[in-house]
Design an enzyme around this catalytic site. Sequence first.
Site, PDB file in Angstrom:
ATOM      1  CE1 TYR A 174      35.244 -30.408  20.050  1.00 56.01           C
ATOM      2  CE2 TYR A 174      35.040 -28.050  21.135  1.00 56.01           C
ATOM      3  CZ  TYR A 174      34.434 -29.321  20.950  1.00 56.01           C
ATOM      4  OH  TYR A 174      33.358 -29.642  21.877  1.00 56.01           O
ATOM      5  CG  PHE A 193      46.815 -20.985  28.663  1.00 54.43           C
ATOM      6  CD1 PHE A 193      48.181 -21.342  28.101  1.00 54.43           C
ATOM      7  CD2 PHE A 193      46.121 -22.009  29.211  1.00 54.43           C
ATOM      8  CE1 PHE A 193      49.084 -22.464  28.398  1.00 54.43           C
ATOM      9  CE2 PHE A 193      46.790 -23.254  29.517  1.00 54.43           C
ATOM     10  CZ  PHE A 193      48.192 -23.248  29.125  1.00 54.43           C
TER      11      PHE A 193
END
Length: 328
Positions: free
Chosen positions: A140, A207
């Site tokens: 990305y 995360f």
Amino acid sequence: MAIMVTGGAGYIGSHTVAELLSRGEEVVVVDNLQQGHSESLLGGKLEVGDIRDHAFMDRVFSENKIEAVIHFAANSLVGESMQMPGKYYDNNVSGMNGLLEQMNKHGVKYIVFSSTAATYGEPERVPIEEGDRTDPTSVYGETKLVMERMMRWFDAAHGIKYVALRYFNAAGAHESGKIGEDHTPESHLIPLILQVALGQREQIAVFGEEYETPDGTCVRDYIHVSDLADAHVRALDRLRGGGNSTVYNLGSGRGFSVREVIDVAREVTGHAIPAAIQGRRAGDPAVLVASANRAQAELGWVPQRPELRDIVASAWRWHQGHPRGYRG
């Protein structure tokens, strides 16, 4: 003359459309509605289609007197980009190429581009400045950097002036309560946390807890979406005034860890919001915090809603009023 906003029915795009309309601008929104919502538009003309469809874009440019483009249309999920790189090069890079070709064909000389802090990758220093190394850690981020470079070469060849806005974590919702953040699937931290408070998910996933940060979780710079919208319009005005092509960071200069954001959301919502530690995600830098000194000096841009609590509170008002997003 109208401003074309590609991806204008998306989260940041719709807030920018609202800002343009509030300033009396004529707006043409181009969106394929795969991720955007027509209900998010407070006005303007909507053209439904894909920026990679050359015949469609040629018609839109031909039928509307376009002065400038603000370009949001792109895929933007870091995790997905690592699994499906081809999708991101096709939509993001090919889409930008087609858009710039159409702009050149139709004599449109200004573009404001929605870039990202992901172009920097793992930063060499914090806060990050515009001249720092760009070495993306995700597909990305890489595609967004390629798109910036494409604009530079189109400027050199055809005189299309650009401003690339590398912003950090957009959050919050419009003060009217009419538009806010609604992604499918949702991937942004604050709305995911608020879904726990609404009882739509059992817990929030964290995360990684072993990053080199004060509490081991990732640190990010959060900016209210309406402040981002204001910056896009200021960048457009700079180009209209004869400004040269350039890049700006948009951030507060302050970082908050994932745990800190969860704690603020607990305070704002009054809910416990259980958290569960999971493994790191590929492509996630430990710390991303911006220096926005250049934007402040050259655009006169200063965030009007800098406090994390206020940002989360505005998002909470939106999600409470729209627990199913634009569906109800």
